[in-house]
Scaffold this motif. Structure first.
Motif, PDB file in Angstrom:
ATOM      1  N   ARG A  95       0.626  -1.245   0.502  1.00 43.02           N
ATOM      2  CA  ARG A  95       0.025   0.302  -0.098  1.00 43.02           C
ATOM      3  C   ARG A  95       0.639   1.129   0.184  1.00 43.02           C
ATOM      4  N   SER A  96       0.761   2.542  -0.674  1.00 40.63           N
ATOM      5  CA  SER A  96       1.400   3.679  -1.149  1.00 40.63           C
ATOM      6  C   SER A  96       0.372   4.547  -1.176  1.00 40.63           C
ATOM      7  N   GLY A  97       1.360   5.955  -1.207  1.00 45.20           N
ATOM      8  CA  GLY A  97      -0.002   6.784  -1.485  1.00 45.20           C
ATOM      9  C   GLY A  97       1.685   8.405  -0.548  1.00 45.20           C
ATOM     10  N   ASP A  98       0.842   9.619  -0.133  1.00 44.91           N
ATOM     11  CA  ASP A  98       1.545  10.191  -0.543  1.00 44.91           C
ATOM     12  C   ASP A  98       1.237  11.206   1.210  1.00 44.91           C
ATOM     13  N   LYS A  99       2.141  12.202   1.074  1.00 45.34           N
ATOM     14  CA  LYS A  99       2.985  12.888   2.899  1.00 45.34           C
ATOM     15  C   LYS A  99       3.054  14.000   2.133  1.00 45.34           C
ATOM     16  N   GLY A 100       2.040  15.096   1.202  1.00 49.44           N
ATOM     17  CA  GLY A 100       3.273  16.331   1.702  1.00 49.44           C
ATOM     18  C   GLY A 100       3.909  15.789  -0.402  1.00 49.44           C
ATOM     19  N   GLY A 101       5.363  15.952  -0.323  1.00 49.15           N
ATOM     20  CA  GLY A 101       6.369  15.434  -1.566  1.00 49.15           C
ATOM     21  C   GLY A 101       6.868  14.787  -0.722  1.00 49.15           C
ATOM     22  N   ASN A 102       6.587  13.936   0.491  1.00 50.16           N
ATOM     23  CA  ASN A 102       7.199  12.424   0.659  1.00 50.16           C
ATOM     24  C   ASN A 102       6.071  11.653  -0.140  1.00 50.16           C
ATOM     25  N   ALA A 103       6.457  10.319  -0.462  1.00 51.94           N
ATOM     26  CA  ALA A 103       6.136   9.088  -0.646  1.00 51.94           C
ATOM     27  C   ALA A 103       6.621   7.673   0.777  1.00 51.94           C
TER      28      ALA A 103
END
Length: 196
Positions: A95-103
């Motif tokens: 499972r993946s996604g974004d945290k601001g400019g971080n993935a």
């Protein structure tokens, strides 16, 4: 009839289009993510109860930042088992996604026999090899042994944020499937379905 957003998180590994967003064929404003800190005195903290009454919450007398846990990278091992090249997704979920400019991307195995292999194999060095676009990034790696999971934060992969970069996977939703599609030498016994 299928729900109109039934394909929202399904796509080609490595490609993700936010089906809820407008198409990119015409000019539109881009929003740049810019995190900052404000002094606690600049904000009013309060809780609003169901009946409409408010309760003021004073700032804490002191605060501190806790350090992130550090997990040592696994030692390199040589395969003692017969292996077969197969996609990581043959034995692992992600499972993946974004945290601001971080993935971020988390990878876990449902079979407890596969945890030692996943932990030893999915090092930061191996992740850089599997995801060449992350090779020069600062990567933070965590382990969750009870969940049989390895988690990575890819700092800066999304530039300043999902709404301002031009990647084909702007918000990092496809990184997990992209990683699961990568071929690795996997011990054959882990690729066989255990008898129940």
């Amino acid at each position: 009839m299928k729900h109109p957003l039934s394909l929202y998180l399904q796509s080609i590994p490595g490609f993700f289009h936010d089906g809820g967003a407008s198409m990119g064929g015409s000019p539109r404003p881009r929003i740049d993510y810019w995190p900052t800190l404000l002094p606690m005195t600049a904000l009013t903290h309060r809780a609003v109860r169901a009946d409409g009454r408010t309760i003021d919450v004073p700032p804490p007398p002191k605060s501190e930042t806790t350090a992130q846990p550090v997990h040592p990278e696994p030692a390199e091992t040589t395969a003692a088992h017969r292996v077969r090249r197969a996609p990581l997704g043959a034995i692992a979920h992600a499972r993946s996604g974004d945290k601001g400019g971080n993935a971020n991307v988390g990878v876990w195995v449902p079979d407890e026999r596969a945890w030692p292999w996943l932990r030893a194999t999915l090092s930061t060095t191996e992740l850089r090899r599997l995801l060449p676009e992350a090779k020069d990034l600062d990567i933070v790696r965590h382990e969750f042994p009870h969940l049989r999971a390895v988690h990575f934060v890819l700092r800066g992969l999304l530039g300043t944020g999902g709404s301002s970069n031009l990647r084909i996977d702007q918000v990092g939703k496809a990184i997990g499937e992209y990683l699961r599609a990568k071929q690795l030498p996997i011990p054959e016994e882990l690729l066989e379905t255990p008898d129940h």
